[in-house]
Motif scaffolding. Structure first.
Motif, PDB file in Angstrom:
ATOM      1  N   SER A   1      -9.814   6.094   1.966  1.00 29.00           N
ATOM      2  CA  SER A   1      -9.623   5.652   0.593  1.00 29.00           C
ATOM      3  C   SER A   1      -8.135   5.370   0.424  1.00 29.00           C
ATOM      4  N   TRP A   2      -7.803   4.163  -0.058  1.00 28.63           N
ATOM      5  CA  TRP A   2      -6.379   3.830  -0.148  1.00 28.63           C
ATOM      6  C   TRP A   2      -5.934   3.623  -1.593  1.00 28.63           C
TER       7      TRP A   2
ATOM      8  N   PRO B   1     -16.310   7.743  -1.175  1.00 28.86           N
ATOM      9  CA  PRO B   1     -17.117   8.734  -0.458  1.00 28.86           C
ATOM     10  C   PRO B   1     -18.600   8.369  -0.426  1.00 28.86           C
ATOM     11  N   HIS B   2     -19.118   7.822  -1.534  1.00 25.37           N
ATOM     12  CA  HIS B   2     -20.512   7.394  -1.561  1.00 25.37           C
ATOM     13  C   HIS B   2     -20.741   6.285  -0.535  1.00 25.37           C
ATOM     14  N   ILE B   3     -19.864   5.303  -0.519  1.00 23.05           N
ATOM     15  CA  ILE B   3     -19.996   4.200   0.433  1.00 23.05           C
ATOM     16  C   ILE B   3     -19.913   4.720   1.864  1.00 23.05           C
ATOM     17  N   ALA B   4     -19.022   5.694   2.107  1.00 23.74           N
ATOM     18  CA  ALA B   4     -18.880   6.264   3.444  1.00 23.74           C
ATOM     19  C   ALA B   4     -20.176   6.945   3.881  1.00 23.74           C
TER      20      ALA B   4
ATOM     21  N   SER C   1     -11.142   9.181   9.243  1.00 18.21           N
ATOM     22  CA  SER C   1      -9.910   8.423   9.489  1.00 18.21           C
ATOM     23  C   SER C   1      -9.847   8.024  10.957  1.00 18.21           C
ATOM     24  N   ALA C   2      -8.905   7.136  11.280  1.00 17.87           N
ATOM     25  CA  ALA C   2      -8.779   6.681  12.668  1.00 17.87           C
ATOM     26  C   ALA C   2      -8.255   7.787  13.576  1.00 17.87           C
ATOM     27  N   GLN C   3      -7.352   8.626  13.035  1.00 18.29           N
ATOM     28  CA  GLN C   3      -6.826   9.771  13.781  1.00 18.29           C
ATOM     29  C   GLN C   3      -7.045  11.038  12.958  1.00 18.29           C
ATOM     30  N   ARG C   4      -6.927  12.157  13.610  1.00 17.59           N
ATOM     31  CA  ARG C   4      -7.056  13.427  12.911  1.00 17.59           C
ATOM     32  C   ARG C   4      -5.965  13.550  11.859  1.00 17.59           C
TER      33      ARG C   4
ATOM     34  N   LYS D   1       0.843  -1.191   0.000  1.00 19.24           N
ATOM     35  CA  LYS D   1       0.000   0.000   0.000  1.00 19.24           C
ATOM     36  C   LYS D   1       0.879   1.242   0.000  1.00 19.24           C
ATOM     37  N   ILE D   2       0.459   2.232  -0.777  1.00 21.27           N
ATOM     38  CA  ILE D   2       1.161   3.521  -0.789  1.00 21.27           C
ATOM     39  C   ILE D   2       0.694   4.367   0.375  1.00 21.27           C
ATOM     40  N   GLY D   3      -0.619   4.478   0.546  1.00 19.85           N
ATOM     41  CA  GLY D   3      -1.113   5.266   1.660  1.00 19.85           C
ATOM     42  C   GLY D   3      -2.620   5.392   1.670  1.00 19.85           C
ATOM     43  N   ASN D   4      -3.115   6.061   2.702  1.00 12.93           N
ATOM     44  CA  ASN D   4      -4.539   6.299   2.880  1.00 12.93           C
ATOM     45  C   ASN D   4      -4.869   7.751   2.567  1.00 12.93           C
ATOM     46  N   ALA D   5      -5.906   7.954   1.774  1.00 16.62           N
ATOM     47  CA  ALA D   5      -6.399   9.303   1.488  1.00 16.62           C
ATOM     48  C   ALA D   5      -7.572   9.572   2.427  1.00 16.62           C
ATOM     49  N   THR D   6      -7.388  10.494   3.330  1.00 16.30           N
ATOM     50  CA  THR D   6      -8.411  10.789   4.326  1.00 16.30           C
ATOM     51  C   THR D   6      -9.626  11.441   3.677  1.00 16.30           C
ATOM     52  N   LEU D   7     -10.814  10.979   4.078  1.00 17.54           N
ATOM     53  CA  LEU D   7     -12.064  11.537   3.576  1.00 17.54           C
ATOM     54  C   LEU D   7     -12.647  12.505   4.600  1.00 17.54           C
ATOM     55  N   ILE D   8     -13.394  13.482   4.102  1.00 23.28           N
ATOM     56  CA  ILE D   8     -13.950  14.510   4.974  1.00 23.28           C
ATOM     57  C   ILE D   8     -15.365  14.863   4.544  1.00 23.28           C
ATOM     58  N   LEU D   9     -16.219  15.140   5.520  1.00 22.67           N
ATOM     59  CA  LEU D   9     -17.562  15.645   5.255  1.00 22.67           C
ATOM     60  C   LEU D   9     -17.533  17.145   5.491  1.00 22.67           C
ATOM     61  N   VAL D  10     -17.893  17.920   4.464  1.00 26.74           N
ATOM     62  CA  VAL D  10     -17.879  19.383   4.574  1.00 26.74           C
ATOM     63  C   VAL D  10     -19.273  19.924   4.281  1.00 26.74           C
TER      64      VAL D  10
END
Length: 337
Positions: free
Chosen positions: A264-265, A178-181, A239-242, A134-143
């Motif tokens: 999202s990874w 994001p839709h699934i979230a 995400s799990a942390q801020r 895995k390269i990394g996690n892209a944090t999702l946000i609700l705005v």
């Protein structure tokens, strides 16, 4: 009469020489592939990105390709093959030779959500690919638009329940992470939310900025600047942390939804049956790239938190996400023919 006797070693030698030649030929056949494998990579490597150029996924792939090329001393060429929510480019790599010279940039939407959304998929995520890492996690946000009379997640949920039509939330498209979230949030909290799919995150962002929709679920990278400028209000990150990009924004867990983690990874995969030594080499070099502070910072600016680890750990995560998202997709009635 003198009798000529055959020397006992002559007969043995006549039988031994062909046998020895056969053994040498066999040994040569075994050594050649080993030497070829040791020489990998002996030519440029193609990294298929199953999306159009310019997005966060594509940009992260190009960064990793450049850095991997430096370490492997061979060019890693990015080849964009968009279409069908990532299915076209991903299926192309499934059918490529398993020699380590064709890789795919795996996205969770394609690898673990599409199998539940599409009635027919041209690949099997678990059977057709060898996870590299895995390269990394892209944090999702609700705005939310600033005019929405709710500042916290609890207030947004309460407001949605108080309105007959609830609240609408935009995303980059049907079946994306994001839709699934958003659908998972509805299931977990009972929020009255209606999904509005767009043909990209940029279009959804334009409408929430203009007040056409009250909420958007998106990647932090797409909303970061608007939140900082005050044009949008951040509700929570899933995400799990801020996230270090917006350290003042609480997580959904902190806002009262236990164990709500939906990132999202993005990662690297090769065709199934790619030689284990090649996968191990790629994993080691990828982890070395992700350990570079400069690379980690570039990814952070894109909204991606670097996440080095083993190929086995990545495979386990893919398997878990496949099992986790199936019930959500089914309950939400999401499908693409």
């Amino acid at each position: 009469m003198e009798t000529t006797l055959h020397h006992p070693n002559r007969f043995t030698r006549r039988r031994w020489l062909p046998a020895a030649a056969a053994l040498l030929a066999l040994a040569g056949g075994l050594v050649a592939p080993a030497q070829a494998q040791d020489a990998w990579p002996a030519k440029p490597i193609r990294l298929v990105v199953p999306f159009t150029p310019g997005g966060v996924t594509d940009t992260s792939g190009r960064l990793i390709a450049e850095e991997l090329g430096k370490r492997l001393k061979q060019q890693v060429v990015v080849d964009n093959k968009p279409g069908a929510s990532g299915n076209i480019g991903t299926a192309l790599v499934k059918s490529a030779p398993s020699d380590g010279y064709t890789l795919v940039l795996g996205f969770d939407g394609t690898m673990v959500i599409n199998p539940h959304v599409f009635s027919k998929l041209p690949f099997d995520t678990l059977k057709d690919f060898a996870p590299i890492g895995k390269i990394g996690n892209a944090t999702l946000i609700l705005v939310a638009h600033p005019d929405v009379p709710a500042k916290t997640l609890g207030e947004v949920i309460a407001l949605s329940k108080s309105r007959p039509g609830g609240l609408s939330f935009g995303t980059s498209g049907t079946g994306g992470t994001p839709h699934i979230a958003g659908e998972l949030l509805k299931m977990r909290t009972g929020a009255n939310l209606t999904h509005v799919p767009y043909k990209g995150g940029g279009q959804a962002m334009t409408d929430v900025l203009g007040g056409q929709i009250p909420l958007v679920y998106t990647a932090v990278a797409g909303a970061h600047g608007h939140v900082k400028s005050g044009k949008l209000r951040a509700v929570a990150v899933s995400s799990a942390q801020r996230t270090s990009a917006l350290p003042d924004v609480p997580t959904f867990i902190e806002a009262g939804v236990p164990d709500f983690v939906v990132d999202s990874w993005v990662g690297l995969l090769a065709p199934a049956s790619t030689p284990a030594p090649v996968v191990a080499r790629l994993n080691a070099e990828l982890n070395a790239v992700l350990a570079d502070p400069a690379v980690r910072e570039k990814l952070r600016v894109m909204g991606i938190e670097a996440s080095p680890g083993s190929a086995e750990h990545f495979r386990d995560e893919i398997r878990r996400d496949l099992a986790r998202y199936g019930p959500v997709v089914k309950a939400a009635g999401i499908s693409v023919e």
